[in-house]
Design an enzyme around this catalytic site. Structure first.
Site, short mmCIF file in Angstrom:
data_model
loop_
_atom_site.label_atom_id
_atom_site.label_comp_id
_atom_site.label_asym_id
_atom_site.label_seq_id
_atom_site.Cartn_x
_atom_site.Cartn_y
_atom_site.Cartn_z
N SER A 118 0.83 -1.20 0.00
CA SER A 118 0.00 0.00 0.00
C SER A 118 0.86 1.25 0.00
CB SER A 118 -0.94 -0.01 1.20
OG SER A 118 -0.22 -0.31 2.37
N HIS A 139 -2.26 -2.98 -6.52
CA HIS A 139 -2.80 -2.61 -5.21
C HIS A 139 -4.31 -2.82 -5.21
CE1 HIS A 139 -3.25 0.75 -1.95
NE2 HIS A 139 -3.33 -0.46 -1.43
N GLU A 151 -5.17 -0.39 -8.20
CA GLU A 151 -4.22 0.68 -8.49
C GLU A 151 -2.96 0.00 -9.04
OE1 GLU A 151 -2.90 2.84 -4.97
OE2 GLU A 151 -2.86 4.72 -6.08
N ASN A 189 -3.48 6.14 -1.28
CA ASN A 189 -3.16 6.48 0.11
C ASN A 189 -2.61 7.88 0.29
OD1 ASN A 189 -4.09 4.28 1.60
ND2 ASN A 189 -2.46 3.02 0.74
N1 CAA Z 1 -16.21 -11.14 0.22
C1 CAA Z 1 -17.29 -11.15 -0.54
N2 CAA Z 1 -18.32 -10.30 -0.37
C2 CAA Z 1 -18.23 -9.41 0.64
C3 CAA Z 1 -17.11 -9.34 1.49
C4 CAA Z 1 -16.06 -10.25 1.24
N3 CAA Z 1 -14.94 -10.25 1.98
N4 CAA Z 1 -17.30 -8.34 2.40
C5 CAA Z 1 -18.49 -7.80 2.12
N5 CAA Z 1 -19.07 -8.45 1.07
C6 CAA Z 1 -20.30 -8.10 0.39
C7 CAA Z 1 -21.53 -8.43 1.19
O1 CAA Z 1 -21.97 -9.74 0.93
C8 CAA Z 1 -22.53 -7.39 0.67
O2 CAA Z 1 -23.06 -7.78 -0.59
P1 CAA Z 1 -24.41 -7.09 -1.19
O3 CAA Z 1 -24.11 -5.65 -1.44
O4 CAA Z 1 -24.64 -7.85 -2.46
O5 CAA Z 1 -25.46 -7.29 -0.15
C9 CAA Z 1 -21.66 -6.19 0.40
O6 CAA Z 1 -20.33 -6.68 0.25
C10 CAA Z 1 -21.74 -5.22 1.52
O7 CAA Z 1 -21.37 -5.89 2.72
P2 CAA Z 1 -22.17 -5.78 4.11
O8 CAA Z 1 -23.65 -5.72 3.86
O9 CAA Z 1 -21.63 -6.83 5.03
O10 CAA Z 1 -21.69 -4.44 4.75
P3 CAA Z 1 -21.70 -2.98 4.21
O11 CAA Z 1 -22.86 -2.68 3.35
O12 CAA Z 1 -21.47 -2.18 5.44
O13 CAA Z 1 -20.41 -2.89 3.28
C11 CAA Z 1 -18.11 -2.59 2.88
C12 CAA Z 1 -19.16 -3.29 3.74
C13 CAA Z 1 -18.14 -3.14 1.46
C14 CAA Z 1 -16.78 -2.93 3.54
C15 CAA Z 1 -18.41 -1.05 2.86
O14 CAA Z 1 -18.61 -0.56 4.16
C16 CAA Z 1 -17.31 -0.24 2.21
O15 CAA Z 1 -17.24 -0.13 1.00
N6 CAA Z 1 -16.42 0.36 3.04
C17 CAA Z 1 -15.26 1.10 2.57
C18 CAA Z 1 -14.21 0.13 2.11
C19 CAA Z 1 -12.96 0.82 1.68
O16 CAA Z 1 -12.84 2.03 1.63
N7 CAA Z 1 -11.96 0.00 1.34
C20 CAA Z 1 -10.68 0.48 0.96
C21 CAA Z 1 -9.82 0.49 2.18
S1 CAA Z 1 -8.24 1.08 1.78
C22 CAA Z 1 -7.44 -0.27 1.24
O17 CAA Z 1 -7.92 -1.36 1.18
C23 CAA Z 1 -6.07 -0.09 0.74
C24 CAA Z 1 -5.05 0.49 1.57
O18 CAA Z 1 -3.94 0.56 1.07
C25 CAA Z 1 -5.18 0.97 2.95
#
Ligand code: CAA
Length: 295
Positions: A118, A139, A151, A189
């Site tokens: 990252s 990424h 990315e 990031n």
């Molecule tokens: N595998 C498969 N499906 C998954 C999953 C996984 N690990 N986690 C969640 N899902 C699916 C769920 O089944 C659900 O599907 P539907 O939309 O079809 O119902 C969907 O994703 C949403 O999940 P939830 O209902 O459990 O929960 P939510 O609506 O609160 O969403 C989330 C969870 C997708 C994490 C959402 O909150 C989100 O997008 N959050 C922000 C995530 C983000 O910003 N990620 C980037 C982080 S930075 C990074 O990764 C890189 C870095 O370098 C730091």
């Protein structure tokens, strides 16, 4: 491209193995711990099952995806036939350099070596290999099966051909690849972490509480999670280490991590993975409860 080796079976590694297996690639999932590999297979199975219950994939496709994954505790054996290696080990420079030295020796000469780092410099990682033109950043975002972005980071010597292969393979996974250059924090990031840091500063300076800050960003800017919840989700130690890469890489005080973040990491409150950060977490519960200290 058929054979993909994924190094590291933690959250990112198992998500990356999951998507490649789901899209028909043969995946070698590598970790030093057999126990971690077993746990990862369990997580992949559970996440594939979520997709079955949402009718994204069929039960048969789930079984095929699982059968596409073989686990290895031996790095050399795991990368011996790889067309593409995606490294997703712990975010530690020395560890990554050691891994890249080893895979450079063990993987076929034509193999592309990608890292899911990252924030660590792709150019630096490439410099310890004999094939810097074939080293690239790939990424993925967490949760990998859900998030559309990859990315794609070009190191100083990454070739056009390798970049275009990695852009294409990302599209095969139905992701949207975005090509960026190798500077601290890349794009994701460099923009995300200062926002999270500023949210922590707002809390630290008493501008507003945890829930208020997150609500402003969730409802005001349509972010799926507020920045403090997102920091917990990413891991406060990961956020701190990325901010330090930005701070050191640009030499600009605007990236200096908030003292509250530093304290929380030192005290072991690293977010979801430790059960507490800005919020507190209980296994099996979806309730979002502000940590006692911030109430
Ligand atoms: N595998 C498969 N499906 C998954 C999953 C996984 N690990 N986690 C969640 N899902 C699916 C769920 O089944 C659900 O599907 P539907 O939309 O079809 O119902 C969907 O994703 C949403 O999940 P939830 O209902 O459990 O929960 P939510 O609506 O609160 O969403 C989330 C969870 C997708 C994490 C959402 O909150 C989100 O997008 N959050 C922000 C995530 C983000 O910003 N990620 C980037 C982080 S930075 C990074 O990764 C890189 C870095 O370098 C730091």
């Amino acid at each position: 491209m058929k054979n993909i080796s994924v190094i590291g079976s933690g959250t990112m590694g198992n998500g990356i193995a999951h998507v490649f297996a789901q899209y028909g690639y043969t995946v070698s999932l590598i970790d030093i711990s057999a126990e971690a590999l077993q746990k990862a297979l369990g997580v992949i199975e559970k996440n594939l099952e979520r997709q079955v219950s949402k009718q994204i994939i069929t039960t048969e496709a789930k079984a095929i995806a699982l059968s596409n994954i073989t686990t290895y505790t031996d790095l050399k054996a795991g990368v011996a036939k790889a067309d593409l290696v995606v490294e997703a080990a712990t975010e530690n420079v020395e560890l990554k350099l050691t891994i890249f030295r080893e895979i450079d020796k063990a993987a076929p000469a034509s193999c592309i070596l990608a890292t899911n780092t990252s924030s660590i410099s792709i150019t630096k990682i490439a410099s310890v290999t004999q094939r810097p033109d074939k080293v690239i950043g790939m990424h993925f975002m967490n949760p990998v099966p859900v998030m559309k972005l990859v990315e794609v980071i070009r190191g100083y010597n990454t070739s056009d051909e390798v970049t275009s292969t990695v852009m294409n393979i990302s599209k095969m996974l139905e992701k949207v690849p975005v090509e960026v250059n190798d500077y601290p924090g890349f794009v994701a990031n460099r923009i995300l972490m200062p926002m999270i840091n500023e949210a922590i500063y707002a809390l630290y300076e008493g501008v507003a509480g945890v829930q208020e800050i997150d609500t402003v960003m969730k409802l005001g800017m349509a972010h799926p999670m507020g920045p403090l919840q997102l920091a917990d989700f990413i891991g406060l130690d990961v956020c701190l280490s990325i901010l330090n890469v930005l701070y050191e890489g640009f030499g600009n005080p605007k990236y200096a991590p908030c003292p509250l973040l530093v304290n929380m990491v030192q005290a072991g409150h690293k977010g979801v993975k430790t059960g507490s950060g800005f919020y507190q977490y209980t296994a099996g519960s979806k309730d979002l409860i502000v940590a006692e200290r911030f109430r």
